[in-house]
Design a protein around this motif. Structure first.
Motif, PDB file in Angstrom:
ATOM      1  N   LYS A 140       0.977  -1.045   0.160  1.00  0.00           N
ATOM      2  CA  LYS A 140       0.139   0.030  -0.033  1.00  0.00           C
ATOM      3  C   LYS A 140       0.873   1.282  -0.161  1.00  0.00           C
ATOM      4  CE  LYS A 140      -3.980  -2.227   2.295  1.00  0.00           C
ATOM      5  NZ  LYS A 140      -4.761  -1.976   3.609  1.00  0.00           N
ATOM      6  N   GLN A 141       2.004   1.099   0.296  1.00  0.00           N
ATOM      7  CA  GLN A 141       2.937   2.475   0.547  1.00  0.00           C
ATOM      8  C   GLN A 141       3.510   2.700  -0.881  1.00  0.00           C
ATOM      9  OE1 GLN A 141       2.847  -0.123   2.898  1.00  0.00           O
ATOM     10  NE2 GLN A 141       1.678   1.287   4.494  1.00  0.00           N
ATOM     11  N   GLY A 142       3.695   1.531  -1.631  1.00  0.00           N
ATOM     12  CA  GLY A 142       4.243   1.803  -2.838  1.00  0.00           C
ATOM     13  C   GLY A 142       5.831   1.505  -2.892  1.00  0.00           C
ATOM     14  N   VAL A 143       6.587   2.014  -4.074  1.00  0.00           N
ATOM     15  CA  VAL A 143       7.882   1.748  -4.232  1.00  0.00           C
ATOM     16  C   VAL A 143       8.451   2.947  -4.801  1.00  0.00           C
ATOM     17  CG1 VAL A 143       8.192  -0.557  -3.946  1.00  0.00           C
ATOM     18  CG2 VAL A 143       7.912   0.363  -6.053  1.00  0.00           C
ATOM     19  N   PRO A 144       9.672   3.610  -4.781  1.00  0.00           N
ATOM     20  CA  PRO A 144      10.077   4.799  -5.737  1.00  0.00           C
ATOM     21  C   PRO A 144       9.960   4.257  -7.001  1.00  0.00           C
ATOM     22  CG  PRO A 144      11.974   4.189  -3.846  1.00  0.00           C
ATOM     23  CD  PRO A 144      10.792   2.963  -3.866  1.00  0.00           C
ATOM     24  N   ALA A 145       9.572   5.153  -7.762  1.00  0.00           N
ATOM     25  CA  ALA A 145       9.090   4.915  -9.396  1.00  0.00           C
ATOM     26  C   ALA A 145      10.390   5.427 -10.321  1.00  0.00           C
ATOM     27  CB  ALA A 145       7.986   5.865  -9.698  1.00  0.00           C
ATOM     28  N   ASN A 146      11.512   6.081  -9.260  1.00  0.00           N
ATOM     29  CA  ASN A 146      12.682   6.652 -10.240  1.00  0.00           C
ATOM     30  C   ASN A 146      12.049   7.471 -11.304  1.00  0.00           C
ATOM     31  OD1 ASN A 146      14.236   4.578  -8.835  1.00  0.00           O
ATOM     32  ND2 ASN A 146      14.104   3.072 -10.393  1.00  0.00           N
ATOM     33  N   LEU A 147      11.180   8.196 -11.041  1.00  0.00           N
ATOM     34  CA  LEU A 147      10.707   9.468 -11.452  1.00  0.00           C
ATOM     35  C   LEU A 147      10.594  10.648 -10.970  1.00  0.00           C
ATOM     36  CD1 LEU A 147       7.966   7.475 -13.654  1.00  0.00           C
ATOM     37  CD2 LEU A 147       9.973   8.400 -14.615  1.00  0.00           C
ATOM     38  N   THR A 148      10.510  11.963 -11.575  1.00  0.00           N
ATOM     39  CA  THR A 148      10.364  13.004 -10.842  1.00  0.00           C
ATOM     40  C   THR A 148       9.375  13.933 -11.571  1.00  0.00           C
ATOM     41  OG1 THR A 148      12.420  14.156 -11.819  1.00  0.00           O
ATOM     42  CG2 THR A 148      12.524  13.175  -9.802  1.00  0.00           C
ATOM     43  N   VAL A 149       8.982  14.747 -11.271  1.00  0.00           N
ATOM     44  CA  VAL A 149       7.845  15.918 -11.645  1.00  0.00           C
ATOM     45  C   VAL A 149       8.139  17.237 -11.322  1.00  0.00           C
ATOM     46  CG1 VAL A 149       6.165  15.586  -9.877  1.00  0.00           C
ATOM     47  CG2 VAL A 149       5.547  16.220 -12.077  1.00  0.00           C
ATOM     48  N   SER A 150       8.040  17.931 -12.341  1.00  0.00           N
ATOM     49  CA  SER A 150       8.118  19.564 -12.128  1.00  0.00           C
ATOM     50  C   SER A 150       7.145  20.420 -12.981  1.00  0.00           C
ATOM     51  CB  SER A 150       9.514  20.078 -12.589  1.00  0.00           C
ATOM     52  OG  SER A 150      10.720  19.338 -11.915  1.00  0.00           O
ATOM     53  N   THR A 151       6.949  21.641 -12.573  1.00  0.00           N
ATOM     54  CA  THR A 151       5.742  22.343 -13.040  1.00  0.00           C
ATOM     55  C   THR A 151       6.532  23.167 -14.272  1.00  0.00           C
ATOM     56  OG1 THR A 151       6.376  24.196 -11.564  1.00  0.00           O
ATOM     57  CG2 THR A 151       4.466  22.816 -11.128  1.00  0.00           C
ATOM     58  N   TYR A 160       5.397   4.743  -6.835  1.00  0.00           N
ATOM     59  CA  TYR A 160       4.642   3.698  -7.471  1.00  0.00           C
ATOM     60  C   TYR A 160       3.864   2.991  -6.719  1.00  0.00           C
ATOM     61  CZ  TYR A 160       3.530   0.058 -10.824  1.00  0.00           C
ATOM     62  OH  TYR A 160       2.675  -1.053 -11.281  1.00  0.00           O
ATOM     63  N   ILE A 161       2.581   2.645  -6.927  1.00  0.00           N
ATOM     64  CA  ILE A 161       1.577   2.102  -6.072  1.00  0.00           C
ATOM     65  C   ILE A 161       0.564   1.248  -6.856  1.00  0.00           C
ATOM     66  CG2 ILE A 161      -0.167   2.108  -4.147  1.00  0.00           C
ATOM     67  CD1 ILE A 161       0.844   4.998  -3.510  1.00  0.00           C
ATOM     68  N   SER A 162       0.818  -0.087  -6.700  1.00  0.00           N
ATOM     69  CA  SER A 162       0.107  -0.975  -7.426  1.00  0.00           C
ATOM     70  C   SER A 162      -0.463  -2.100  -6.465  1.00  0.00           C
ATOM     71  CB  SER A 162       0.724  -1.499  -8.559  1.00  0.00           C
ATOM     72  OG  SER A 162      -0.080  -2.583  -9.348  1.00  0.00           O
ATOM     73  N   ALA A 163      -1.789  -1.940  -5.934  1.00  0.00           N
ATOM     74  CA  ALA A 163      -2.265  -3.030  -5.105  1.00  0.00           C
ATOM     75  C   ALA A 163      -2.765  -4.233  -5.551  1.00  0.00           C
ATOM     76  CB  ALA A 163      -3.540  -2.247  -4.254  1.00  0.00           C
ATOM     77  N   SER A 186      -6.316  -3.620  -9.307  1.00  0.00           N
ATOM     78  CA  SER A 186      -5.504  -3.118 -10.518  1.00  0.00           C
ATOM     79  C   SER A 186      -5.777  -1.810 -10.953  1.00  0.00           C
ATOM     80  CB  SER A 186      -5.378  -4.225 -11.238  1.00  0.00           C
ATOM     81  OG  SER A 186      -6.457  -4.311 -12.013  1.00  0.00           O
ATOM     82  N   SER A 187      -7.157  -1.306 -10.824  1.00  0.00           N
ATOM     83  CA  SER A 187      -7.477  -0.134 -11.303  1.00  0.00           C
ATOM     84  C   SER A 187      -6.893   0.983 -10.497  1.00  0.00           C
ATOM     85  CB  SER A 187      -8.974   0.063 -11.184  1.00  0.00           C
ATOM     86  OG  SER A 187      -9.485   0.047  -9.799  1.00  0.00           O
ATOM     87  N   THR A 188      -6.379   0.635  -9.172  1.00  0.00           N
ATOM     88  CA  THR A 188      -5.747   1.899  -8.463  1.00  0.00           C
ATOM     89  C   THR A 188      -4.393   2.090  -8.936  1.00  0.00           C
ATOM     90  OG1 THR A 188      -5.439   0.448  -6.721  1.00  0.00           O
ATOM     91  CG2 THR A 188      -7.582   1.581  -6.616  1.00  0.00           C
ATOM     92  N   THR A 189      -3.764   1.395  -9.520  1.00  0.00           N
ATOM     93  CA  THR A 189      -2.304   1.472  -9.995  1.00  0.00           C
ATOM     94  C   THR A 189      -1.909   2.945 -10.467  1.00  0.00           C
ATOM     95  OG1 THR A 189      -2.155  -0.809 -10.543  1.00  0.00           O
ATOM     96  CG2 THR A 189      -0.643   0.551 -11.172  1.00  0.00           C
ATOM     97  N   ARG A 190      -1.177   3.532  -9.685  1.00  0.00           N
ATOM     98  CA  ARG A 190      -1.052   4.959 -10.081  1.00  0.00           C
ATOM     99  C   ARG A 190       0.498   5.555  -9.467  1.00  0.00           C
ATOM    100  NH1 ARG A 190      -3.689   3.800  -5.316  1.00  0.00           N
ATOM    101  NH2 ARG A 190      -2.964   4.842  -3.327  1.00  0.00           N
ATOM    102  N   TYR A 191       0.882   6.795 -10.100  1.00  0.00           N
ATOM    103  CA  TYR A 191       1.857   7.497  -9.318  1.00  0.00           C
ATOM    104  C   TYR A 191       1.497   8.476  -8.342  1.00  0.00           C
ATOM    105  CZ  TYR A 191       4.639   5.985 -13.558  1.00  0.00           C
ATOM    106  OH  TYR A 191       5.144   5.268 -14.559  1.00  0.00           O
ATOM    107  N   SER A 192       2.030   8.908  -7.271  1.00  0.00           N
ATOM    108  CA  SER A 192       1.606   9.614  -6.170  1.00  0.00           C
ATOM    109  C   SER A 192       2.696  10.127  -5.688  1.00  0.00           C
ATOM    110  CB  SER A 192       0.949   8.809  -5.007  1.00  0.00           C
ATOM    111  OG  SER A 192       0.566   9.667  -4.117  1.00  0.00           O
ATOM    112  N   PHE A 193       2.604  11.589  -5.266  1.00  0.00           N
ATOM    113  CA  PHE A 193       3.363  12.470  -4.573  1.00  0.00           C
ATOM    114  C   PHE A 193       2.784  13.449  -3.646  1.00  0.00           C
ATOM    115  CE2 PHE A 193       2.556  14.935  -8.249  1.00  0.00           C
ATOM    116  CZ  PHE A 193       2.718  16.471  -7.921  1.00  0.00           C
TER     117      PHE A 193
END
Length: 395
Positions: free
Chosen positions: A245-256, A272-275, A279-286
């Motif tokens: 549920k806590q996910g793992v680092p996606a090795n990605l970053t985001v900027s405006t 990266y979170i994929s329960a 499977s529909s809740t698979t997502r990137y989160s920050f």
């Protein structure tokens, strides 16, 4: 007719003392010499008489003058008749041998050739030697450069071959694999203001959401422009394995990037979170904490003074789904790039700004000419369980 006779006066001794003696009239020299020769004989040793000009000498001089006149007439005749006179005498120098010690001054001979307009073969030979030396030097430099370049190229090729061999032995991914694209790049996250909550503050006017007058999906449209980058050659995608549920680092970053919403951040790491259960809740989160500034409307003081409020512990959260489809905007705006300026994010997005109640939530001040003034004390703190919220979605 009277004839005058010359009479000689009688000699008078007295008159002879007064008058000069009469001069004798001398005979001409030629007659005198003749008379002397004839009258007194040849016994005297006298110089011979000067002979007169002979007729032969006179005729010789006359023939010479006639010859000169004839030559002048002949030359004049040659010019008038167009005959070519004999060529003038021209001095031709003898050839000079280089090994002859008596060849004279070579420099003077070359100067004489230059005066006559003849080419200087010695200078030409020296110029040819210089050109040959220059061409030889250029060719030598090119050959050396080619040799050095070939040696460096072979060395780099050998080093690269050795590195590839070591990488394969260590199990590193091959460079021949196709590069992954999604979600790398720039995207516009076109959303709508879905819900607003103001319970964290005593005065609801102190918490406002953008856009301020949104009531429908069309009028409450809010766009976020973000850039996604990878920090590793391997990063999480929708095909990555399940996580906790806590996910793992996606090795990605985001900027405006040119964000119309006015929120600026850089290089926020994605999780990266994929329960496995959904499977529909698979997502990137920050998520990160930021200060949020609100200008209340209407006024929150008794004298209607201008004010500014600060929610210093606002939490910014975003969930970018990797399989759930988006439903907003619809129709012609579904694929439009005019809303944010970039390609739209293809899946569902949920973005929130939230704050909880408590002491100094919010901090409000009167403002004068844009500068902060007296703190506003009329606001009563709310419980920490109370929440203020601005929620944006595209589904």
């Amino acid at each position: 007719m009277e004839h005058f006779r010359s009479t000689q006066p009688a000699y008078d001794a007295q008159s002879s003392l007064r008058l000069p003696a009469q001069k004798r009239i001398a005979a001409p020299t030629s007659e005198r010499l003749t008379k002397i020769t004839e009258g007194q004989g040849a016994g005297l040793d006298l110089p011979p008489p000067i002979p007169r000009k002979s007729s032969r000498r006179h005729s010789a001089s006359q023939s010479i003058s006639n010859s000169l006149r004839a030559s002048k007439r002949e030359s004049a005749g040659t010019q008038s008749t167009g005959r070519t006179p004999p060529p003038p005498y021209e001095w031709v120098p003898e050839p000079i041998q280089a090994d002859d010690p008596e060849n004279g001054n070579v420099v003077d001979e070359r100067l004489e050739k230059l005066r006559r307009g003849e080419p200087d073969n010695e200078k030409r030979r020296r110029g040819g030697s210089k050109r040959l030396a220059i061409i030889s030097g250029v060719v030598l430099v090119v050959v050396i450069a080619l040799a050095v370049g070939l040696g460096v190229g072979l060395t780099r090729k050998e080093q690269k071959s050795n590195n590839d061999t070591e990488s394969q032995s260590q199990g590193a991914p091959s460079n021949d694999s196709p590069p992954q694209k999604f979600p790398l790049g720039e995207y516009s996250l076109v959303t709508a203001l879905k819900s607003v909550d103001t319970t964290c503050t005593f005065n609801p006017a102190t918490w406002r959401c953008f856009p301020p007058n949104g009531s429908t999906n069309t009028t409450s449209l809010a766009s976020f422009n973000w850039v996604f980058s990878n920090t590793s050659s391997t990063y999480a995608t929708e095909n990555t394995a399940f996580t906790s549920k806590q996910g793992v680092p996606a090795n990605l970053t985001v900027s405006t990037r040119n964000d119309p919403f006015g929120i600026a951040f850089a290089d926020q790491p994605l999780t990266y979170i994929s329960a496995p259960s959904n499977s529909s809740t698979t997502r990137y989160s920050f998520s990160f904490t930021m200060p949020r500034t609100v200008i209340p409307s209407p006024a929150i003081t008794a004298d209607n003074a201008a004010a500014e409020c600060f929610f210093n512990q606002t939490v910014f959260t975003a969930n970018l789904y990797l399989s759930t489809p988006r439903t907003f905007p619809s129709g012609k705006l579904a694929m439009s790039t005019t809303l944010g300026g970039y390609e739209q994010w293809p899946y569902a997005v949920e973005i929130t700004q939230s704050a909880v109640g408590g002491t100094d939530v919010p901090n409000c001040y009167e403002t004068v000419d844009g500068r902060l003034g007296t703190p506003i004390e009329e606001l009563i703190p709310q419980p920490e369980t109370a929440e203020c919220l601005c929620s944006y979605q595209n589904f």
